[in-house]
Design an enzyme around this catalytic site. Structure first.
Site, PDB file in Angstrom:
ATOM      1  N   HIS A 127       0.864  -1.184   0.000  1.00 48.80           N
ATOM      2  CA  HIS A 127       0.000   0.000   0.000  1.00 48.80           C
ATOM      3  C   HIS A 127       0.903   1.239   0.000  1.00 48.80           C
ATOM      4  O   HIS A 127       2.042   1.176   0.459  1.00 48.80           O
ATOM      5  CB  HIS A 127      -0.830  -0.051   1.286  1.00 48.80           C
ATOM      6  N   ASP A 205       2.772  -4.956   7.817  1.00 41.84           N
ATOM      7  CA  ASP A 205       1.595  -4.108   7.711  1.00 41.84           C
ATOM      8  C   ASP A 205       0.362  -5.022   7.803  1.00 41.84           C
ATOM      9  O   ASP A 205       0.032  -5.725   6.849  1.00 41.84           O
ATOM     10  CB  ASP A 205       1.652  -3.369   6.365  1.00 41.84           C
ATOM     11  N   GLN A 208      -4.776  -4.914   6.677  1.00 44.30           N
ATOM     12  CA  GLN A 208      -5.845  -5.706   6.043  1.00 44.30           C
ATOM     13  C   GLN A 208      -6.062  -7.060   6.694  1.00 44.30           C
ATOM     14  O   GLN A 208      -7.061  -7.721   6.405  1.00 44.30           O
ATOM     15  CB  GLN A 208      -5.549  -5.913   4.551  1.00 44.30           C
ATOM     16  N   LYS A 231     -10.422  -0.438  10.406  1.00 41.91           N
ATOM     17  CA  LYS A 231     -10.603  -1.587   9.499  1.00 41.91           C
ATOM     18  C   LYS A 231     -10.931  -2.849  10.292  1.00 41.91           C
ATOM     19  O   LYS A 231     -11.022  -3.936   9.758  1.00 41.91           O
ATOM     20  CB  LYS A 231      -9.333  -1.803   8.660  1.00 41.91           C
ATOM     21  N   CYS A 371      -4.865   2.829  -3.687  1.00 44.68           N
ATOM     22  CA  CYS A 371      -3.604   3.197  -3.016  1.00 44.68           C
ATOM     23  C   CYS A 371      -2.525   2.138  -3.223  1.00 44.68           C
ATOM     24  O   CYS A 371      -1.724   1.869  -2.312  1.00 44.68           O
ATOM     25  CB  CYS A 371      -3.810   3.449  -1.522  1.00 44.68           C
TER      26      CYS A 371
HETATM   27  C1  LIG Z   1      -2.488  -2.611   3.402  1.00 45.27           C
HETATM   28  C2  LIG Z   1      -2.772  -1.269   3.974  1.00 45.27           C
HETATM   29  N1  LIG Z   1      -1.819  -0.637   4.674  1.00 45.27           N
HETATM   30  C3  LIG Z   1      -2.006   0.570   5.239  1.00 45.27           C
HETATM   31  C4  LIG Z   1      -3.208   1.218   5.084  1.00 45.27           C
HETATM   32  C5  LIG Z   1      -3.370   2.558   5.722  1.00 45.27           C
HETATM   33  O1  LIG Z   1      -4.309   2.518   6.739  1.00 45.27           O
HETATM   34  P1  LIG Z   1      -4.823   3.870   7.428  1.00 45.27           P
HETATM   35  O2  LIG Z   1      -5.357   4.704   6.294  1.00 45.27           O
HETATM   36  O3  LIG Z   1      -5.895   3.414   8.346  1.00 45.27           O
HETATM   37  O4  LIG Z   1      -3.682   4.503   8.109  1.00 45.27           O
HETATM   38  C6  LIG Z   1      -4.230   0.627   4.353  1.00 45.27           C
HETATM   39  C7  LIG Z   1      -5.510   1.338   4.143  1.00 45.27           C
HETATM   40  O5  LIG Z   1      -6.214   1.115   3.186  1.00 45.27           O
HETATM   41  C8  LIG Z   1      -4.013  -0.660   3.795  1.00 45.27           C
HETATM   42  O6  LIG Z   1      -4.950  -1.270   3.083  1.00 45.27           O
END
Ligand SMILES: Cc1ncc(COP(=O)(O)O)c(C=O)c1O
Length: 414
Positions: A127, A205, A208, A231, A371
């Protein structure tokens, strides 16, 4: 069970698109859970109750209300520790979300441990929250950011990953646990072990994965792991940074101000021990309380039940998508090793049109690059439609969506 879960989410009773010419209001199908999930009553009530009966500054007051607020806040730290099986409660840092957590780790490492010419290894599946902080830091500090390419069906091949480790000898590796576009689960345990063999530090990370898979940071043996509350059926504005204690102790603070200090004099400031060192300023206390309630919700349903249900949803969705002509699913069409996130294109119809037409049927999906532009540039020429499901979605909602996709496809090809 499904009705009892759905009934806990008031927003799922919403009716949308009340256009008389289009058949009146439709019941909402919410398929954008990878972006943010809806919130159950237990979360809404916990936050409401906190503001009605416990709101006070945490850690600072000696009066009864402040002690109650502090206990509510700190209890959630224990809950998170238990949720991800961390060894110590001080390894749990509350942040504003996954993005803030990643930025904190990057800033700390760049300042203390990385030097011009050092390599950072990411995958093509990351992401932007993982890519952009490293690229910005690389520009400032003269680091090299390298990417592990994916297989043609959008997976990380462990052999290719190991080759990249050998080639670049990275100091730091950033890996998404689950792809936010393809829904595929990466073999993170093996990847972490391989990265550790060459002495790299690994950040996982889990934005998800946290709502779909049990996480055990000790079994994974990861150095850092991040996720967001929103999420995970919890509120926005709160997330978690997990780090191994000895690494967090070496990492410099990233927010400077009240609460994170030990002593301030005109000459210098010394910092508080973990976890306060990383929690400068007034914290999002009600959101932390909401996160605790969200974890209670997920644990109440249980990961066995979540995974069983979501696997059934995946099987049903894949069967339905297979018979829509012109539809290309991005990533592997398997029910195993995935969460119920499905991205696709339909030839001859722009993904934004597909999303708009689904919205007319009351079905909320996402269109774009989600993203993850690097992943998209590999797999699809431009945008895709993403349908991401959660614990409250049903087979009936999938049937409605598949029927709507048939209708869209017929309309465009008529
Ligand atoms: C894989 C992944 N990492 C990081 C993020 C970032 O999360 P946040 O916007 O809640 O900080 C997302 C958000 O869509 C994501 O899907």
């Amino acid at each position: 069970m499904m009705n009892s879960i759905r009934n806990q989410f008031p927003i799922l009773k919403t009716r949308v698109r009340s256009l008389p010419r289009r058949g009146g209001a439709k019941s909402l199908v919410y398929f954008d859970n990878a972006a943010t999930t809806q919130k159950p009553e237990i979360v809404l009530r916990a936050m409401d109750k906190f503001y009605r009966s416990k709101n006070a500054p945490v850690h600072r007051g000696v009066y009864t209300l402040a002690e109650a607020a502090t206990a509510a806040y700190e209890n959630v730290r224990d809950q998170v520790r238990d949720f991800i099986h961390a060894a110590h409660r001080e390894e749990i840092i509350f942040t504003a979300g996954a993005t803030a957590s990643i930025n904190a780790v990057v800033a700390g490492y760049v300042e203390t441990s990385l030097h011009r010419g050092d390599h950072i290894l990411l995958t093509d599946m990351e992401h932007h929250a993982m890519i952009v902080p490293w690229q910005a830091a690389a520009e400032r500090k003269g680091l090299e950011v390298d990417f592990v390419p994916l297989t043609s069906d959008g997976r990380v091949d462990i052999g290719v990953f190991k080759k990249a480790l050998a080639k670049y000898r990275p100091k730091f590796v950033g890996i998404t646990h689950v792809s936010n576009v393809l829904g595929t689960v990466n073999p993170v345990r093996e990847m972490i072990a391989a990265a550790h063999k060459i002495g790299a530090i690994v950040l996982i990370d889990a934005a998800q994965s946290a709502a779909h898979l049990p996480i055990d940071v000790q079994k994974l043996s990861c150095d850092f792991l991040v996720f967001s509350g929103h999420k995970l059926y919890g509120p926005t504005g709160v997330g978690v940074l997990y780090g191994r204690k000895e690494l967090l102790e070496r990492l410099p603070p990233f927010i400077f101000g009240g609460h994170m200090i030990e002593e301030v004099t005109r000459e210098k400031t010394t910092y508080a021990p973990l976890p306060a060192k990383f929690e400068g300023g007034t914290q999002p206390v009600a959101e932390v309380v909401g996160l605790g309630a969200a974890i209670s919700f997920v644990q109440g349903v249980g990961f066995n039940a979540i995974q069983k249900h979501e696997c059934e949803l995946s099987a049903h969705m894949l069967k339905g998508l297979k018979v829509i002509s012109g539809l290309t699913l991005l990533g592997p069409a398997t029910t195993q090793g995935r969460i119920p996130v499905f991205s696709f294109t339909i030839s001859g119809i722009h993904s934004h049109d597909v999303a708009t037409l689904l919205d007319r049927e009351g079905i909320a999906v996402r269109a774009g690059h989600h993203c993850a532009q690097i992943l998209h540039s590999n797999l699809s020429p431009d945008a895709s439609v993403r349908m991401s499901l959660g614990v409250y979605n049903t087979v009936g909602e999938i049937d409605r969506t598949i029927a709507a996709l048939h209708k869209i496809q017929e309309k465009f090809y008529a």
